[in-house]
Write a protein that holds these residues in place. Structure first.
Motif, PDB file in Angstrom:
ATOM      1  N   HIS A   1       8.353   4.236   9.148  1.00  0.00           N
ATOM      2  CA  HIS A   1       9.350   4.536   8.120  1.00  0.00           C
ATOM      3  C   HIS A   1       9.920   3.258   7.515  1.00  0.00           C
ATOM      4  O   HIS A   1      10.087   3.153   6.293  1.00  0.00           O
ATOM      5  N   GLU A   2      10.197   2.277   8.361  1.00  0.00           N
ATOM      6  CA  GLU A   2      10.752   1.006   7.880  1.00  0.00           C
ATOM      7  C   GLU A   2       9.772   0.303   6.940  1.00  0.00           C
ATOM      8  O   GLU A   2      10.152  -0.235   5.900  1.00  0.00           O
ATOM      9  N   LEU A   3       8.497   0.329   7.318  1.00  0.00           N
ATOM     10  CA  LEU A   3       7.465  -0.306   6.504  1.00  0.00           C
ATOM     11  C   LEU A   3       7.317   0.397   5.154  1.00  0.00           C
ATOM     12  O   LEU A   3       7.176  -0.245   4.113  1.00  0.00           O
ATOM     13  N   GLU A   4       7.358   1.714   5.166  1.00  0.00           N
ATOM     14  CA  GLU A   4       7.255   2.489   3.923  1.00  0.00           C
ATOM     15  C   GLU A   4       8.420   2.176   2.992  1.00  0.00           C
ATOM     16  O   GLU A   4       8.242   1.982   1.782  1.00  0.00           O
ATOM     17  N   GLU A   5       9.628   2.116   3.549  1.00  0.00           N
ATOM     18  CA  GLU A   5      10.806   1.799   2.736  1.00  0.00           C
ATOM     19  C   GLU A   5      10.705   0.396   2.142  1.00  0.00           C
ATOM     20  O   GLU A   5      11.039   0.171   0.977  1.00  0.00           O
ATOM     21  N   SER A   6      10.235  -0.545   2.960  1.00  0.00           N
ATOM     22  CA  SER A   6      10.112  -1.925   2.502  1.00  0.00           C
ATOM     23  C   SER A   6       9.073  -2.033   1.390  1.00  0.00           C
ATOM     24  O   SER A   6       9.274  -2.746   0.395  1.00  0.00           O
ATOM     25  N   LEU A   7       7.959  -1.329   1.539  1.00  0.00           N
ATOM     26  CA  LEU A   7       6.909  -1.346   0.512  1.00  0.00           C
ATOM     27  C   LEU A   7       7.430  -0.774  -0.799  1.00  0.00           C
ATOM     28  O   LEU A   7       7.242  -1.364  -1.875  1.00  0.00           O
ATOM     29  N   THR A   8       8.105   0.368  -0.728  1.00  0.00           N
ATOM     30  CA  THR A   8       8.668   0.996  -1.931  1.00  0.00           C
ATOM     31  C   THR A   8       9.672   0.078  -2.607  1.00  0.00           C
ATOM     32  O   THR A   8       9.699  -0.053  -3.837  1.00  0.00           O
ATOM     33  N   ASP A   9      10.500  -0.578  -1.804  1.00  0.00           N
ATOM     34  CA  ASP A   9      11.517  -1.491  -2.339  1.00  0.00           C
ATOM     35  C   ASP A   9      10.866  -2.675  -3.053  1.00  0.00           C
ATOM     36  O   ASP A   9      11.322  -3.101  -4.116  1.00  0.00           O
ATOM     37  N   ASN A  10       9.791  -3.203  -2.480  1.00  0.00           N
ATOM     38  CA  ASN A  10       9.099  -4.332  -3.111  1.00  0.00           C
ATOM     39  C   ASN A  10       8.424  -3.935  -4.411  1.00  0.00           C
ATOM     40  O   ASN A  10       8.408  -4.716  -5.372  1.00  0.00           O
ATOM     41  N   VAL A  11       7.867  -2.743  -4.461  1.00  0.00           N
ATOM     42  CA  VAL A  11       7.269  -2.252  -5.709  1.00  0.00           C
ATOM     43  C   VAL A  11       8.357  -2.118  -6.775  1.00  0.00           C
ATOM     44  O   VAL A  11       8.140  -2.475  -7.949  1.00  0.00           O
ATOM     45  N   HIS A  12       9.509  -1.621  -6.372  1.00  0.00           N
ATOM     46  CA  HIS A  12      10.633  -1.481  -7.316  1.00  0.00           C
ATOM     47  C   HIS A  12      11.071  -2.854  -7.848  1.00  0.00           C
ATOM     48  O   HIS A  12      11.288  -3.025  -9.050  1.00  0.00           O
ATOM     49  N   LYS A  13      11.185  -3.847  -6.960  1.00  0.00           N
ATOM     50  CA  LYS A  13      11.609  -5.188  -7.371  1.00  0.00           C
ATOM     51  C   LYS A  13      10.580  -5.841  -8.287  1.00  0.00           C
ATOM     52  O   LYS A  13      10.938  -6.482  -9.287  1.00  0.00           O
ATOM     53  N   ALA A  14       9.296  -5.690  -7.945  1.00  0.00           N
ATOM     54  CA  ALA A  14       8.239  -6.272  -8.776  1.00  0.00           C
ATOM     55  C   ALA A  14       8.219  -5.617 -10.160  1.00  0.00           C
ATOM     56  O   ALA A  14       8.018  -6.293 -11.176  1.00  0.00           O
ATOM     57  N   THR A  15       8.447  -4.305 -10.199  1.00  0.00           N
ATOM     58  CA  THR A  15       8.493  -3.586 -11.475  1.00  0.00           C
ATOM     59  C   THR A  15       9.655  -4.073 -12.327  1.00  0.00           C
ATOM     60  O   THR A  15       9.525  -4.269 -13.546  1.00  0.00           O
ATOM     61  N   LYS A  16      10.799  -4.272 -11.691  1.00  0.00           N
ATOM     62  CA  LYS A  16      11.988  -4.754 -12.402  1.00  0.00           C
ATOM     63  C   LYS A  16      11.726  -6.126 -13.023  1.00  0.00           C
ATOM     64  O   LYS A  16      12.105  -6.397 -14.170  1.00  0.00           O
TER      65      LYS A  16
END
Length: 291
Positions: A127-142
């Protein structure tokens, strides 16, 4: 705000047991197309990650590269083929009995037996890894969107400059067009005098000048050019995904300018047309890169 369709975004997380790197780049595309390359055990998250990107991007081809490294990304398990091992042991015992071999079977001998042992990996997503991956995709998109906005701002500035030049040229054309008709009337009168002397059929002169004026009339084209320019400016300020609309308006402007060019019977009007078409070509290139 106008946005370009080209840009780059990057985000990274270095945790105690894993590392995530997300890099994405976008280029021109007619629609919104997203391609994600990442380790196969995370493919179940692809649709979720695409939704994160699509929430901020409406047009463009986006290439996403995801690297995930670390421990605990997969659980390994040793499997023993007990039936095969049993066959091996029976065969070994028969060999010993047949040839009276006294040495005992060692565990090292068993480990070398082919196809008895195998190791499988069960890939897991914490779960932690999934959240971190999603967060990084969001930051890269921003970051990607920010770069697209900065480039879009420069595109808008250049486009407005070219549009303003077309508008000013259209205003000059409107002022100059009547002079062309009057000049034609004077040339026609001069030619008639050369052929018929000092007596000129004034009615014929007026008729011929009227026919030329009607054929060379560009007022409707100029009105439509001003209308398209007004819509162009409104679109630039709308902040929506406007690339396709601007592309359509560029085509319409080009059509009106071509019509003026076909009606032009004057060198100066022809020069005006060349100037406007040069601006249109530059705008066309820039519009192709707008979201």
């Amino acid at each position: 705000m106008v946005k370009s369709m080209t840009g780059f975004g990057r985000a990274e997380t270095n945790a105690e047991t894993y590392r995530i790197l997300v890099e994405m780049k976008s280029v021109n595309h007619r629609f919104c197309e997203i391609n994600i390359r990442m380790p196969k055990q995370f493919l179940s998250l692809e649709d979720k990650l695409k939704r994160v990107i699509i929430s901020s991007i409406q047009r463009g081809r986006v290439e996403v590269f995801i690297t995930i490294e670390g421990h605990g990304l997969a659980e390994k398990q040793v499997n023993v083929d007990w039936a095969l091992l049993s066959d091996y042991m029976q065969s070994l015992q028969q060999v010993k009995d047949t040839y009276q071999i006294s040495s005992s079977i060692q565990i090292s001998d068993i480990l070398q037996l082919e196809n008895v042992f195998s190791v499988t990996e069960e890939e897991t997503i914490h779960h932690e890894l999934e959240e971190s991956l999603t967060d990084n995709v969001h930051k890269a998109t921003k970051q990607l969107v920010m770069m697209r906005s900065i480039e879009g701002e420069q595109l808008q500035k250049d486009i407005v400059e070219h549009i303003s030049h077309i508008e000013q040229t259209a205003i000059e054309l409107h002022s100059y067009a009547p002079i062309v008709v009057e000049a034609y009337r004077e040339r026609l009168a001069k030619r008639l005098k050369e052929y018929v002397g000092s007596v000129i059929d004034e009615q014929r002169l007026v008729t011929e000048a009227a026919i030329f004026s009607d054929k060379a009339d560009i007022n409707e084209e100029l009105k439509r050019i001003h209308s398209h320019i007004a819509q162009f400016r409104l679109s630039l300020e709308s902040g929506d995904s406007i690339g396709r609309k601007l592309d359509f308006l560029v085509q319409e402007l080009n059509r009106e300018i071509n019509t003026i060019g076909s009606k032009a019977n004057d060198a100066k009007i022809a020069n005006f047309v060349v100037e406007m078409k040069a601006c249109i070509e530059k705008i066309k290139e820039q519009v192709q890169n707008i979201e």
